[in-house]
Design an enzyme around this catalytic site. Structure first.
Site, PDB file in Angstrom:
ATOM      1  N   THR A 150     -58.094 -34.445  10.478  1.00  0.00           N
ATOM      2  CA  THR A 150     -59.341 -33.846  10.945  1.00  0.00           C
ATOM      3  C   THR A 150     -59.637 -34.309  12.352  1.00  0.00           C
ATOM      4  OG1 THR A 150     -60.244 -33.833   8.732  1.00  0.00           O
ATOM      5  CG2 THR A 150     -61.846 -33.869  10.531  1.00  0.00           C
ATOM      6  N   ARG A 178     -62.407 -26.272  -2.376  1.00  0.00           N
ATOM      7  CA  ARG A 178     -62.452 -27.737  -2.233  1.00  0.00           C
ATOM      8  C   ARG A 178     -63.092 -28.106  -0.883  1.00  0.00           C
ATOM      9  NH1 ARG A 178     -60.554 -31.589   1.709  1.00  0.00           N
ATOM     10  NH2 ARG A 178     -60.301 -33.584   0.689  1.00  0.00           N
ATOM     11  N   VAL A 179     -64.010 -29.050  -0.913  1.00  0.00           N
ATOM     12  CA  VAL A 179     -64.640 -29.528   0.321  1.00  0.00           C
ATOM     13  C   VAL A 179     -64.437 -31.030   0.410  1.00  0.00           C
ATOM     14  CG1 VAL A 179     -66.818 -29.742   1.584  1.00  0.00           C
ATOM     15  CG2 VAL A 179     -66.357 -27.673   0.258  1.00  0.00           C
ATOM     16  N   GLY A 180     -64.015 -31.488   1.575  1.00  0.00           N
ATOM     17  CA  GLY A 180     -63.792 -32.918   1.777  1.00  0.00           C
ATOM     18  C   GLY A 180     -64.986 -33.589   2.429  1.00  0.00           C
ATOM     19  N   ASP A 181     -64.727 -34.696   3.078  1.00  0.00           N
ATOM     20  CA  ASP A 181     -65.799 -35.478   3.709  1.00  0.00           C
ATOM     21  C   ASP A 181     -66.293 -34.874   5.020  1.00  0.00           C
ATOM     22  OD1 ASP A 181     -63.064 -36.171   4.601  1.00  0.00           O
ATOM     23  OD2 ASP A 181     -64.143 -37.388   6.068  1.00  0.00           O
ATOM     24  N   GLY A 202     -58.847 -38.714   7.001  1.00  0.00           N
ATOM     25  CA  GLY A 202     -58.108 -39.336   5.908  1.00  0.00           C
ATOM     26  C   GLY A 202     -58.375 -38.582   4.622  1.00  0.00           C
TER      27      GLY A 202
HETATM   28  N1  ASP Z   1     -60.747 -35.851   5.692  1.00  0.00           N
HETATM   29  C1  ASP Z   1     -60.181 -34.537   5.588  1.00  0.00           C
HETATM   30  C2  ASP Z   1     -60.468 -33.973   4.242  1.00  0.00           C
HETATM   31  O1  ASP Z   1     -60.374 -34.676   3.266  1.00  0.00           O
HETATM   32  C3  ASP Z   1     -58.727 -34.465   5.869  1.00  0.00           C
HETATM   33  C4  ASP Z   1     -58.214 -35.347   6.979  1.00  0.00           C
HETATM   34  O2  ASP Z   1     -58.972 -35.842   7.785  1.00  0.00           O
HETATM   35  O3  ASP Z   1     -57.022 -35.588   7.059  1.00  0.00           O
HETATM   36  O4  ASP Z   1     -60.718 -32.794   4.147  1.00  0.00           O
END
Ligand code: ASP
Length: 318
Positions: A150, A178-181, A202
């Protein structure tokens, strides 16, 4: 003082643009938006914007967020498809009093009504990556979710205003919806102009378990230097996850305080980041965690050349 710090090498062209603007007294909201758009628009960065890696169903669903550290306004979009610059939509949403985080169809409707540029974000190159990954996963050579980055940034302008922003296609081969941070306040980003800001990259599922961007800002509020704040937060979350769950996902964080001092911490090998401040020309560093201390080294020309070569190398279906 001004400054901007960002996750990964891919941000350096963007922060170079932002640096020029900040030098001339630009607003940190304008500078960070320009910087993130630069990454979103570059087709060879395969985890952000155009050319981003698709989900399980071969659709590019994007997440992005924007935060204003003066007003604490936040805007975010999640799982949005077919819009060129999710960051600009997130920033526009940050001006709303309510309904400032929209997902999927609702986000797309808003973007359409507001006249944002529609674009098919799935490139031929991303389709090849997808098809190859399907084969690799079948042959069980590789984890389905590896290969994601990201772009997250924190920016300080000469007026003392700070902003934070993120943009991502999230985990490669994620489930639809799906939603991440990255679009989640406190996890993927947080900023307060009275203190400073932080942003993460991450494994979203693990970053969210520690509300880690907010935790770093909180530690800076207690008086910690951004470097110390990042190390404490990353090392603690890494330890807690390992103790309770047996393992920790990738956790990499960048931070800057309102004096333009910055810090970075990671629990992986070879995390790269880019930074520019009044005292430092735009530069790429690589960092590694040695017994809890993160050591930053300027990326060599060879590393930088190799990075671009591998990103843009011809790609064939396996
Ligand atoms: N943090 C992002 C997510 O989980 C992916 C990433 O930063 O590599 O969607």
């Amino acid at each position: 003082m001004w400054g901007i710090i960002a996750t990964w090498r891919m941000a350096v062209e963007g922060i170079t643009e932002a640096d020029k603007m900040l030098k001339n007294g630009a607003d940190s909201g304008d500078a960070i938006e320009v910087a993130i758009k630069e990454v979103e628009n570059f087709p060879y960065y395969k985890s952000v914007g155009y050319g981003g890696l698709p989900n399980e169903e071969m659709e590019v669903e994007l997440d992005a967020a924007y935060m204003d550290g003066d007003t604490l306004d936040i805007g975010a979009v999640a799982a949005i498809k077919d819009y060129a610059n999710p960051i600009s939509i997130a920033r526009r949403l940050s001006h709303e009093k309510v309904n400032c985080m929209l997902v999927g169809e609702g986000a797309e409707k808003f973007a359409h009504k507001e006249g944002f540029e529609r674009k098919n974000m799935l490139t031929d190159r991303a389709k090849i990556h997808y098809k190859n990954r399907v084969k690799e996963v079948q042959q069980q050579e590789i984890k389905p979710y590896s290969g994601h980055d990201t772009v997250g940034m924190v920016c300080l302008d000469t007026h003392g205003k700070m902003t934070a922003a993120t943009s991502t296609s999230g985990l490669f081969m994620k489930k639809k919806g799906r939603v991440g941070d990255s679009p989640i306040s406190g996890s993927g980003f947080y900023v307060d102009s009275k203190i400073g800001g932080a942003s993460a990259t991450g494994l979203g599922e693990d970053l969210m378990k520690g509300c880690i961007s907010y935790e770093i800002v909180r530690l800076m509020k207690e008086g910690k230097h951004p470097q110390e704040a990042c190390e404490i937060a990353v090392n603690n979350l890494d330890e807690e996850l390992k103790a309770r769950r047996g393992k920790a996902g990738d956790l990499s964080l960048i931070a800057m305080n309102n004096k333009g001092e910055w810090g970075v911490a990671t629990n992986i090998e070879g995390f790269s980041f880019a930074v520019a401040t009044e005292n430092e020309e735009p530069i790429v560093y690589l960092t590694k965690n040695v017994n809890g201390k993160c050591i930053h080294e300027v990326a060599s020309q060879e590393w930088l050349d190799n990075y671009m070569k591998t990103r843009t190398a011809p790609l064939e279906e396996k």
